[in-house]
Motif scaffolding. Structure first.
Motif, PDB file in Angstrom:
ATOM      1  N   ASN A 381       0.836  -1.203   0.000  1.00  0.00           N
ATOM      2  CA  ASN A 381       0.000   0.000   0.000  1.00  0.00           C
ATOM      3  C   ASN A 381       0.875   1.259   0.000  1.00  0.00           C
ATOM      4  O   ASN A 381       0.588   2.251  -0.683  1.00  0.00           O
ATOM      5  CB  ASN A 381      -0.921  -0.022   1.216  1.00  0.00           C
ATOM      6  N   ILE A 382       1.987   1.205   0.756  1.00  0.00           N
ATOM      7  CA  ILE A 382       2.934   2.325   0.785  1.00  0.00           C
ATOM      8  C   ILE A 382       3.531   2.553  -0.607  1.00  0.00           C
ATOM      9  O   ILE A 382       3.642   3.686  -1.080  1.00  0.00           O
ATOM     10  CB  ILE A 382       4.042   2.054   1.825  1.00  0.00           C
ATOM     11  N   LEU A 383       3.934   1.469  -1.265  1.00  0.00           N
ATOM     12  CA  LEU A 383       4.485   1.591  -2.619  1.00  0.00           C
ATOM     13  C   LEU A 383       3.449   2.190  -3.578  1.00  0.00           C
ATOM     14  O   LEU A 383       3.775   3.036  -4.424  1.00  0.00           O
ATOM     15  CB  LEU A 383       4.937   0.230  -3.131  1.00  0.00           C
ATOM     16  N   THR A 384       2.192   1.750  -3.418  1.00  0.00           N
ATOM     17  CA  THR A 384       1.129   2.264  -4.284  1.00  0.00           C
ATOM     18  C   THR A 384       0.940   3.767  -4.081  1.00  0.00           C
ATOM     19  O   THR A 384       0.866   4.545  -5.048  1.00  0.00           O
ATOM     20  CB  THR A 384      -0.189   1.525  -3.983  1.00  0.00           C
ATOM     21  N   LEU A 385       0.881   4.187  -2.818  1.00  0.00           N
ATOM     22  CA  LEU A 385       0.724   5.614  -2.526  1.00  0.00           C
ATOM     23  C   LEU A 385       1.952   6.399  -2.996  1.00  0.00           C
ATOM     24  O   LEU A 385       1.836   7.503  -3.535  1.00  0.00           O
ATOM     25  CB  LEU A 385       0.506   5.820  -1.024  1.00  0.00           C
ATOM     26  N   GLY A 386       3.124   5.800  -2.790  1.00  0.00           N
ATOM     27  CA  GLY A 386       4.358   6.470  -3.206  1.00  0.00           C
ATOM     28  C   GLY A 386       4.396   6.719  -4.700  1.00  0.00           C
ATOM     29  O   GLY A 386       4.800   7.799  -5.167  1.00  0.00           O
ATOM     30  N   VAL A 387       3.954   5.738  -5.470  1.00  0.00           N
ATOM     31  CA  VAL A 387       3.903   5.907  -6.924  1.00  0.00           C
ATOM     32  C   VAL A 387       2.927   7.021  -7.284  1.00  0.00           C
ATOM     33  O   VAL A 387       3.160   7.813  -8.214  1.00  0.00           O
ATOM     34  CB  VAL A 387       3.501   4.581  -7.605  1.00  0.00           C
ATOM     35  N   GLY A 388       1.827   7.103  -6.530  1.00  0.00           N
ATOM     36  CA  GLY A 388       0.869   8.169  -6.799  1.00  0.00           C
ATOM     37  C   GLY A 388       1.430   9.539  -6.474  1.00  0.00           C
ATOM     38  O   GLY A 388       1.253  10.496  -7.253  1.00  0.00           O
ATOM     39  N   PHE A 389       2.126   9.663  -5.355  1.00  0.00           N
ATOM     40  CA  PHE A 389       2.676  10.957  -4.939  1.00  0.00           C
ATOM     41  C   PHE A 389       3.878  11.379  -5.793  1.00  0.00           C
ATOM     42  O   PHE A 389       4.144  12.562  -5.972  1.00  0.00           O
ATOM     43  CB  PHE A 389       3.102  10.903  -3.469  1.00  0.00           C
ATOM     44  N   HIS A 390       4.632  10.392  -6.306  1.00  0.00           N
ATOM     45  CA  HIS A 390       5.862  10.681  -7.054  1.00  0.00           C
ATOM     46  C   HIS A 390       5.793  10.051  -8.447  1.00  0.00           C
ATOM     47  O   HIS A 390       6.741   9.410  -8.918  1.00  0.00           O
ATOM     48  CB  HIS A 390       7.080  10.154  -6.288  1.00  0.00           C
ATOM     49  N   GLY A 391       4.658  10.255  -9.099  1.00  0.00           N
ATOM     50  CA  GLY A 391       4.441   9.660 -10.415  1.00  0.00           C
ATOM     51  C   GLY A 391       5.439  10.101 -11.462  1.00  0.00           C
ATOM     52  O   GLY A 391       5.692   9.380 -12.436  1.00  0.00           O
ATOM     53  N   GLU A 392       6.075  11.277 -11.238  1.00  0.00           N
ATOM     54  CA  GLU A 392       7.037  11.774 -12.223  1.00  0.00           C
ATOM     55  C   GLU A 392       8.310  10.937 -12.255  1.00  0.00           C
ATOM     56  O   GLU A 392       9.098  11.031 -13.208  1.00  0.00           O
ATOM     57  CB  GLU A 392       7.370  13.249 -11.937  1.00  0.00           C
ATOM     58  N   GLU A 393       8.526  10.094 -11.213  1.00  0.00           N
ATOM     59  CA  GLU A 393       9.758   9.307 -11.157  1.00  0.00           C
ATOM     60  C   GLU A 393       9.621   7.945 -11.839  1.00  0.00           C
ATOM     61  O   GLU A 393      10.582   7.183 -11.910  1.00  0.00           O
ATOM     62  CB  GLU A 393      10.193   9.109  -9.701  1.00  0.00           C
ATOM     63  N   VAL A 394       8.413   7.600 -12.270  1.00  0.00           N
ATOM     64  CA  VAL A 394       8.223   6.300 -12.921  1.00  0.00           C
ATOM     65  C   VAL A 394       7.691   6.523 -14.337  1.00  0.00           C
ATOM     66  O   VAL A 394       7.082   7.543 -14.642  1.00  0.00           O
ATOM     67  CB  VAL A 394       7.258   5.410 -12.115  1.00  0.00           C
ATOM     68  N   GLU A 395       7.916   5.524 -15.202  1.00  0.00           N
ATOM     69  CA  GLU A 395       7.549   5.649 -16.611  1.00  0.00           C
ATOM     70  C   GLU A 395       6.162   5.092 -16.905  1.00  0.00           C
ATOM     71  O   GLU A 395       5.393   5.664 -17.668  1.00  0.00           O
ATOM     72  CB  GLU A 395       8.586   4.911 -17.478  1.00  0.00           C
ATOM     73  N   THR A 396       5.852   3.937 -16.301  1.00  0.00           N
ATOM     74  CA  THR A 396       4.607   3.235 -16.648  1.00  0.00           C
ATOM     75  C   THR A 396       3.793   2.977 -15.382  1.00  0.00           C
ATOM     76  O   THR A 396       3.756   1.860 -14.879  1.00  0.00           O
ATOM     77  CB  THR A 396       4.928   1.909 -17.352  1.00  0.00           C
ATOM     78  N   SER A 397       3.169   4.017 -14.879  1.00  0.00           N
ATOM     79  CA  SER A 397       2.476   3.893 -13.594  1.00  0.00           C
ATOM     80  C   SER A 397       1.333   2.879 -13.641  1.00  0.00           C
ATOM     81  O   SER A 397       1.102   2.137 -12.679  1.00  0.00           O
ATOM     82  CB  SER A 397       1.949   5.253 -13.143  1.00  0.00           C
ATOM     83  N   ASN A 398       0.602   2.812 -14.759  1.00  0.00           N
ATOM     84  CA  ASN A 398      -0.507   1.859 -14.838  1.00  0.00           C
ATOM     85  C   ASN A 398      -0.009   0.424 -14.731  1.00  0.00           C
ATOM     86  O   ASN A 398      -0.590  -0.417 -14.038  1.00  0.00           O
ATOM     87  CB  ASN A 398      -1.276   2.051 -16.148  1.00  0.00           C
ATOM     88  N   SER A 399       1.088   0.132 -15.442  1.00  0.00           N
ATOM     89  CA  SER A 399       1.658  -1.212 -15.379  1.00  0.00           C
ATOM     90  C   SER A 399       2.175  -1.517 -13.975  1.00  0.00           C
ATOM     91  O   SER A 399       2.031  -2.636 -13.470  1.00  0.00           O
ATOM     92  CB  SER A 399       2.789  -1.343 -16.394  1.00  0.00           C
ATOM     93  N   ILE A 400       2.778  -0.510 -13.355  1.00  0.00           N
ATOM     94  CA  ILE A 400       3.305  -0.688 -11.996  1.00  0.00           C
ATOM     95  C   ILE A 400       2.171  -0.962 -11.020  1.00  0.00           C
ATOM     96  O   ILE A 400       2.247  -1.885 -10.187  1.00  0.00           O
ATOM     97  CB  ILE A 400       4.112   0.554 -11.572  1.00  0.00           C
ATOM     98  N   LEU A 401       1.091  -0.175 -11.112  1.00  0.00           N
ATOM     99  CA  LEU A 401      -0.032  -0.370 -10.191  1.00  0.00           C
ATOM    100  C   LEU A 401      -0.653  -1.743 -10.393  1.00  0.00           C
ATOM    101  O   LEU A 401      -1.043  -2.410  -9.424  1.00  0.00           O
ATOM    102  CB  LEU A 401      -1.071   0.731 -10.398  1.00  0.00           C
ATOM    103  N   SER A 402      -0.737  -2.189 -11.626  1.00  0.00           N
ATOM    104  CA  SER A 402      -1.251  -3.530 -11.904  1.00  0.00           C
ATOM    105  C   SER A 402      -0.348  -4.599 -11.277  1.00  0.00           C
ATOM    106  O   SER A 402      -0.821  -5.590 -10.725  1.00  0.00           O
ATOM    107  CB  SER A 402      -1.342  -3.738 -13.417  1.00  0.00           C
ATOM    108  N   THR A 403       0.966  -4.377 -11.368  1.00  0.00           N
ATOM    109  CA  THR A 403       1.925  -5.326 -10.783  1.00  0.00           C
ATOM    110  C   THR A 403       1.797  -5.366  -9.259  1.00  0.00           C
ATOM    111  O   THR A 403       1.877  -6.439  -8.647  1.00  0.00           O
ATOM    112  CB  THR A 403       3.363  -4.939 -11.173  1.00  0.00           C
TER     113      THR A 403
END
Length: 747
Positions: A381-403
């Motif tokens: 859940n922390i990783l999920t929120l982190g990706v949401g807060f720092h979406g500019e640091e990842v390339e494929t957020s949808n794929s990451i959230l699915s993973t």
């Protein structure tokens, strides 16, 4: 300092019930410390909870036992939990009984002049409230408080107020609802908000998870969606909080650490060191579904303002959150895990299979520290929120959230399999418990009870069990009751204990370490002191060893089964006594007298320094009393004579009424001359009674007394006849003396 003859220190732990997950975790922390430092433990289980609202209290029994003990070096009080069940006033009156110099530590409730270990209640509620405001944009927050005067409850209210103030909200007392830490308080709070106060609210901050559960129940009943319409948070992280739907966002108390620190503090006290007045253990806010943080998904509703208040980078955010979540694991290990996972998420060519491979490797390492993977739900859940807060640091957020959703499902699957394996592992234990409890319920005598527990408890790795029953069952709440032990049964290792009808010697269960056959120093002990009861009757106490592999609810099942067996034995004894007891006098009848005498004759065959004696007695003039004053008055005379015999003779003498006015006594003396002393005691008691002038007649008796020439059943029966002959001779002498004196009625 250790008391003379002791090898180990010995702690008393006063708790409400270990069926409660929070108290059990505190106990585990205490037990872990005690095991590491070779300290004996006795946990006093002071309540029994038959239902959500029905609590039977044995606080008086447990405090009496602990406070009167001479072997305890100190006491840990789970104060907050006990006070919640019996009220603060009653609890403080119990605490006042603890000897002044007894080192004592309080848990979960501050007590003046007593070292206390508390969860940091202020920060826990502060963080939950700020999370609702900053992450979920809540504006109308209601608060369900704990009991008035409860220190932790007051701290939590202060944390709520401070969070509102720091975030620019004005505190409104209309949004504060009364509570007492029970689920019904949460139900009433929602009813009050909707029906009585009729004020708008979009979040409820509850002072504990039980009240949050109650609030969720009433909101669902009113068709109010959580968290869409109203967000809810709790405090404690009860065992049901993670599995409830929706899962409850809550401040997780580290109860294990609280227990460990309380045991450590008590040891420092015992050793004469200065200790802090209050020590705090910081909680961690667990973000779950009820606040709007959905497991495996990212809530798009998080305001932009929150991103600026988080760590500057995804790596920093994840590491700081992981550090709080995995605070029991070395920080460098946690840093490595967070770095590995964040680097995988930040790769331009993010690969789901590679991420899951890395994640699986981390779970394997985690298994070296802890078996339960529940924290990894929160970590994902922390990783999920982190990706949401720092979406500019990842390339494929949808794929990451699915993973991350897949990883969550993977953890679910592992945990499910582990739970199934655990269930299979303890199925044998539960089968043994079922066999034992089933056998105990069908046991109706003490001897069989001893045999059952001796033969079957070792199958549960329990090699000690002591059961003590009171001389008389205690009815209801009776703080001044006599808790002397009449019967003590059980075993310790290979040694059986079976002491029955112990009316001549006062045994207190508070001093169980002194019982013959029980060696407290044989091994390090962790024991449960559990009062036994049946309905409103308190029957005694059972002492059982703590075994970590046994489901903790086993002890309550054993309490109920042993109590039922003891009550059955008591009822059977009562029925037997009715069949061998004379209804008018309470003495043994003919059948009972002979039964007890034959048992005593068997015993005296092993004793060679006493002389058995039989005394036959016949009341003088009973027919005249019946004819003159009526049979009711005759019964009064018979009862009076029976009481005279009870007062004149010893408890070990066997007294029977074998006919209308015929009584018989089986006694033992050291010398022939002592027999005359026994007769004289009886005659003196008769004279004392008659001097009271209670009746218009005198109570009198003729006595025939003979010794047994040999200790056999046949010799006893012959002695009965001889004593009757001696009695007859005395009767005739009395009759002739009255005739000589000119009496006409010499019946």
């Amino acid at each position: 300092m250790k008391k003379a003859g002791k090898q180990r220190k010995h702690y008393g732990v006063m708790c409400a019930t270990l069926d409660n997950a929070n108290q059990y975790e505190i106990w585990r922390g205490i037990e872990s410390f005690a095991k590491e430092h070779d300290i004996n433990l006795t946990a006093y289980i002071s309540t029994y909870q038959a239902s959500e609202v029905l609590v039977t209290s044995f606080v008086d029994t447990c405090f009496e036992a602990a406070c009167n003990s001479t072997f305890l070096d100190g006491i840990i009080l789970m104060s907050g939990f006990i006070a919640q069940n019996i009220g603060l006033e009653k609890f403080h009156s119990c605490v006042a009984q603890i000897p002044e110099k007894m080192p004592t530590v309080s848990v979960s409730l501050a007590i003046p002049n007593m070292p206390t270990v508390l969860a940091e209640s202020f920060d826990g509620i502060y963080n939950a409230t700020e999370h609702l405001i900053k992450v979920h944009g809540k504006k109308n927050l209601a608060f369900i408080k704990g009991p008035d005067g409860h220190s932790e409850a007051e701290e939590r209210l202060s944390g709520f107020k401070k969070a509102l103030e720091d975030n620019g909200f004005e505190f409104d007392p209309n949004y504060v609802l009364p509570g007492a830490f029970g689920p019904d308080c949460g139900i009433r709070a929602v009813i009050s908000l909707l029906d009585d106060r009729k004020i708008p609210f979009d979040a409820i901050v509850a002072s504990n998870d039980q009240m949050a559960l109650g609030a969720l129940k009433e909101l669902k009943k009113r068709n109010i969606l959580v968290p869409t319409d109203v967000a809810v948070t709790g405090f404690d992280d009860d065992i049901i909080s993670a599995s409830h739907i929706p899962s409850i966002s809550t401040a997780q108390q580290d109860f294990f650490q609280i227990g460990w620190i309380s045991a450590q503090t008590l040891l420092r006290q015992i050793d004469g060191e200065a200790v802090e007045d209050v020590q705090y253990v910081a909680p961690f806010f667990m973000m779950r579904q009820s606040c709007g943080c959905l497991e495996g998904e990212y809530s798009e509703s998080a305001p932009e303002s929150y991103s600026s208040s988080t760590a500057d980078s995804l790596n920093s955010y994840v590491f700081n959150a992981f550090k709080s979540l995995f605070h029991k694991i070395p920080e460098e290990q946690v840093r490595e895990w967070s770095a590995v996972l964040v680097r995988a998420l930040q790769k331009k060519d993010f690969n789901k299979d590679k991420f899951l491979f890395l994640f699986n490797g981390i779970l394997v390492k985690y298994n070296h520290y802890y078996k339960d993977l529940i924290l990894w739900h929160e970590a994902l859940n922390i990783l999920t929120l982190g990706v949401g807060f720092h979406g500019e640091e990842v390339e494929t957020s949808n794929s990451i959230l699915s993973t991350l959703v897949s990883a969550t499902a993977y953890v679910h699957d592992i945990r499910f399999k582990e739970e199934k394996n655990k269930e299979l592992a303890i199925e044998g234990i539960r089968a043994s418990i079922r066999r034992l409890t089933g056998a105990l319920v069908l046991t109706f005598d003490v001897e069989s009870l001893v045999d059952k527990i001796y033969s079957q408890l070792p199958a549960l790795s329990m090699h000690t069990a002591l059961i003590g029953t009171y001389r008389k069952a205690i009815k209801g709440d009776c703080p001044d009751a006599d808790r002397s032990i009449d019967t003590l049964i059980g075993f310790d290792g290979d040694r059986k204990l079976n002491i029955q009808n112990n009316s001549w010697n006062s045994i207190r269960f508070s001093e169980y370490t002194n019982f013959d056959g029980f060696d407290i120093e044989r091994v390090r002990r962790s024991l449960f002191f559990i009062p036994l009861f049946f309905e409103d009757d308190e029957l005694g106490v059972v002492l059982l060893p703590y075994e970590s592999h046994i489901p903790v609810d086993t002890y309550e099942r054993l309490r109920v089964s042993v109590s039922t067996a003891l009550k059955g034995a008591e009822l059977l004894f009562t029925i037997r006594m009715l069949s061998i007891t004379d209804e008018l006098t309470g003495l043994l009848n003919r059948r009972g007298f002979f039964q007890f005498v034959y048992s005593r004759v068997h015993y005296l065959n092993r004793v060679h320094d006493v002389i058995p004696v039989v005394m036959f007695m016949d009341m003088d003039g009973l027919k005249k009393i019946n004819d003159t004053y009526g049979h009711n008055e005759g019964d009064v005379a018979i009862s009076a004579f029976a009481n005279i015999l009870k007062e004149a003779l010893r408890k070990e003498d066997i007294i029977g009424r074998i006919g209308g006015d015929e009584f018989v006594v089986f006694s033992s003396v050291k010398a022939d001359s002592d027999n005359k002393h026994v007769e004289k005691r009886i005659r003196d008691k008769i004279d004392e009674y008659n001097k009271k002038n209670l009746h218009p007649y005198l109570v009198s008796s003729s006595i025939g007394s003979v010794r047994l020439e040999s200790i056999t059943k046949e010799c006893f029966e012959e002695a009965m006849l001889n004593a009757d002959n001696v009695l007859y001779e005395e009767k005739m002498r009395k009759k002739q003396a009255r005739i000589a004196a000119g009496e006409t009625d010499v019946r």
